[in-house]
Design an enzyme around this catalytic site. Structure first.
Site, PDB file in Angstrom:
ATOM      1  N   CYS A  80       0.831  -1.209   0.000  1.00  0.00           N
ATOM      2  CA  CYS A  80       0.000   0.000   0.000  1.00  0.00           C
ATOM      3  C   CYS A  80       0.876   1.274   0.000  1.00  0.00           C
ATOM      4  O   CYS A  80       1.571   1.535  -0.965  1.00  0.00           O
ATOM      5  CB  CYS A  80      -0.974  -0.060   1.185  1.00  0.00           C
ATOM      6  N   HIS A 170      -3.630  -5.749   1.329  1.00  0.00           N
ATOM      7  CA  HIS A 170      -3.008  -6.095   2.619  1.00  0.00           C
ATOM      8  C   HIS A 170      -3.039  -7.608   2.865  1.00  0.00           C
ATOM      9  O   HIS A 170      -4.030  -8.125   3.389  1.00  0.00           O
ATOM     10  CB  HIS A 170      -3.735  -5.361   3.756  1.00  0.00           C
ATOM     11  N   GLU A 172      -1.630  -9.273   5.078  1.00  0.00           N
ATOM     12  CA  GLU A 172      -1.547  -9.621   6.498  1.00  0.00           C
ATOM     13  C   GLU A 172      -2.915  -9.718   7.169  1.00  0.00           C
ATOM     14  O   GLU A 172      -3.044 -10.287   8.248  1.00  0.00           O
ATOM     15  CB  GLU A 172      -0.676  -8.586   7.246  1.00  0.00           C
ATOM     16  N   GLY A 226      -3.718 -10.554  35.324  1.00  0.00           N
ATOM     17  CA  GLY A 226      -3.999 -11.024  33.968  1.00  0.00           C
ATOM     18  C   GLY A 226      -2.800 -11.757  33.376  1.00  0.00           C
ATOM     19  O   GLY A 226      -1.733 -11.843  33.995  1.00  0.00           O
ATOM     20  N   SER A 229       0.704  -9.385  32.566  1.00  0.00           N
ATOM     21  CA  SER A 229       1.636  -9.018  33.635  1.00  0.00           C
ATOM     22  C   SER A 229       2.191 -10.274  34.309  1.00  0.00           C
ATOM     23  O   SER A 229       3.341 -10.276  34.751  1.00  0.00           O
ATOM     24  CB  SER A 229       0.971  -8.084  34.642  1.00  0.00           C
TER      25      SER A 229
END
Ligand code: XMP
Length: 519
Positions: A80, A170, A172, A226, A229
């Site tokens: 792009c 794109h 991806e 979580g 961390s």
């Protein structure tokens, strides 16, 4: 290790390119597009990809790749905006299209493209995914179109020397058919990069990086409970002497039910020697009293988090040198702080934008060892580090916690109601073997009351919305298609067991246009 360099010009999907390449087993580094590629990376660089950008090549301050970064013997793929830069440099022209092309776009091959290595195994007529305002209006000498869209816009081009390739779409993005195949054709087929990257090798590399960054200093990890961390904590405990690592968990009172106890147990199991658990529930509740605006809630929580942390550090005489955070790539990009500086701000994540964090960042005393990774890669990393499935498989939880799931004002009573409803929901999802199939599920407490009948009397109860989404990285999400029987039974359990709740609804919006959280 063979490396594919992805030069970032600010597209929201740049890291996704790097991620797709790593999924192919090839090592990839995303680097700022306007800065020199470090010599150490150049030595192993097998190919370069120029990312897209929200900018247009016509803007005077648009980011530009430095001419000298592209060596003639390393293949380059422009995507792009990356393609537009390559074409302008080589003497072609790029025009602002009268109509933006956005979304699915079937492509037609030209000039025998089916035999071109970039399209090996890709059929003519495949459906690409586009998102652009500018397009190529004339090609430089010795360039050829390989594919075009139905409106005749060049969608893939090559230079005569084959060193430069460009695509308007794109690959991806998951909606692009054969996207992974096209990336594989470029990376493995054209660049000849070896597939010798794995999570085990990444752990080795990141362990080395953490050791270098920390040296003999002490480092503090703020544990939220979580996955991110906890994996950060596990990584530091693995890479460093546990004596150097301080783990601090601040109970804001906005955690999931029983979470604090679970956190304590899992941290102790990690072998932490300095574990600081802080009860700040009252302080957070009183700071949030009367506040309904979501961004204000985030700000208050982010700042108070850091204030409590500083106070506790001083009191406990921890004297940390560095702060480590489990910030993921998606947190950075959504706060407009990606590798480049061009991504737009979508939402403020407190671990990125809190003024105190910014100050620490500017002083160079924050390390974010997960910031190149997507959520599912962090889970893989956690597994390699030996964390149990119950920890690595846990659904993501936002930094501001239940504050952004209690719409309107936060009170101790409303927190309790939501924790109770959410715990029943999670419990049921686990019992029904649905938890691991869902990327993120949670309950939200709405700021409305709704009429119902309890016994023979009319009663006004709270409304709880249930959310469950499928996603790979949180950037986009689909609604999890829950069976109606499961929904009915879960709803009945919530209204039976949580007396304050009179009604339960299921959120059926995907992202976009909605976001995963409600605020
Ligand atoms: P959204 O709501 O933006 O969520 O679609 C994408 C992912 O990010 C989490 N999220 C947050 N995480 N601080 C965080 O640390 C926040 O302010 C925040 N807001 C959303 C959300 O739970 C989802 O996983």
């Amino acid at each position: 290790m063979d490396t594919i360099v992805v030069l970032d010009f600010g597209s929201q999907t740049t890291q996704l390119i790097g991620r797709r390449i790593r999924d192919l087993g090839v090592y990839s580094e995303v680097l700022p597009g306007t800065e020199p590629i470090p010599e150490s990376i150049r030595r192993t660089m097998k190919g370069v990809i120029l990312s897209g950008s929200p900018a247009s090549v016509h803007e005077p301050d648009a980011p530009k790749v430095n001419e000298s970064e592209l060596s003639p013997d390393v293949p380059v793929l422009g995507i792009c905006f990356g393609l537009h830069q390559l074409i302008e440099r080589a003497g072609g022209t790029v025009e602002r299209a009268s109509r933006r092309e956005y979304g699915r776009a079937p492509l037609r091959f030209r000039n025998n493209a089916e035999a071109h290595p970039l399209f090996r195994g890709v059929p003519d007529g495949f459906v690409s995914w586009m998102s652009h305002g500018d397009s190529l209006s004339s090609l430089p000498d010795r360039y050829e179109v390989l594919a075009e869209s139905s409106s005749g816009i060049p969608a893939a081009v090559r230079s005569e020397s084959e060193q430069i390739l460009g695509i308007q779409f794109h690959p991806e993005v998951t909606h692009c058919e054969y996207g992974n195949r096209i990336l594989e054709n470029f990376v493995v087929g054209i660049c000849g990069a070896a597939r010798d990257w794995s999570m085990d090798r990444y752990v080795e590399q990141v362990r080395g990086e953490v050791r270098n960054a920390v040296a003999n200093r002490s480092v503090l990890v703020l544990i939220s409970g979580g996955v991110d961390s906890t994996v950060t904590g596990a990584l530091l405990l693995d890479a460093l002497d546990p004596e150097q690592v301080h783990l601090m968990y601040i109970d804001t009172g906005l955690m999931r039910k029983d979470e604090t106890e679970e956190v304590r147990q899992s941290l102790e199991a990690l072998g932490a020697t300095h574990l600081h658990l802080i009860d700040a529930r009252e302080r957070f509740l009183s700071a949030l009293r009367g506040v309904a605006d979501p961004e204000r809630k985030r700000e208050i929580i982010g700042d108070l988090f850091m204030t409590v942390q500083q106070e506790e550090l001083a009191e406990r005489e921890i004297g940390e040198d560095l702060l480590a955070q489990g910030t993921l790539y998606t947190d950075l990009i959504e706060s407009g702080k990606g590798v480049g500086t061009h991504a737009e701000v979508i939402k403020s994540h407190h671990n990125v934008r809190s003024p105190l964090v910014i100050e620490k960042r500017e002083a160079g005393s924050i390390i974010e060892p997960l910031s190149k990774l997507y959520k599912d890669e962090v889970r893989q990393l956690g597994r390699v580090l030996g964390l149990p499935e119950s920890v690595v498989g846990r659904h993501p939880f936002p930094g501001p916690g239940l504050a952004v799931r209690i719409l309107g004002e936060i009170t101790a009573e409303r927190v309790q109601v939501l924790q109770h409803a959410d715990a029943i929901y999670t419990d049921e999802l686990r019992a029904r073997a649905l938890y691991d199939k869902i990327w993120q599920a949670f309950a939200v407490l709405l700021p409305v009351r709704s009429v119902g009948v309890v016994g023979d009397t009319r009663a006004y109860g709270s409304v709880v919305a249930l959310r469950a989404v499928s996603s790979a990285d949180g950037m986009t999400a689909d609604v999890y298609p829950m069976e109606s029987r499961d929904l009915l039974e879960i709803s009945a359990r919530i209204t039976n067991e949580v007396p304050e709740v009179g009604r339960v609804v299921y959120d059926v919006s995907s992202k976009p246009p909605a976001t995963i959280e409600w605020e």
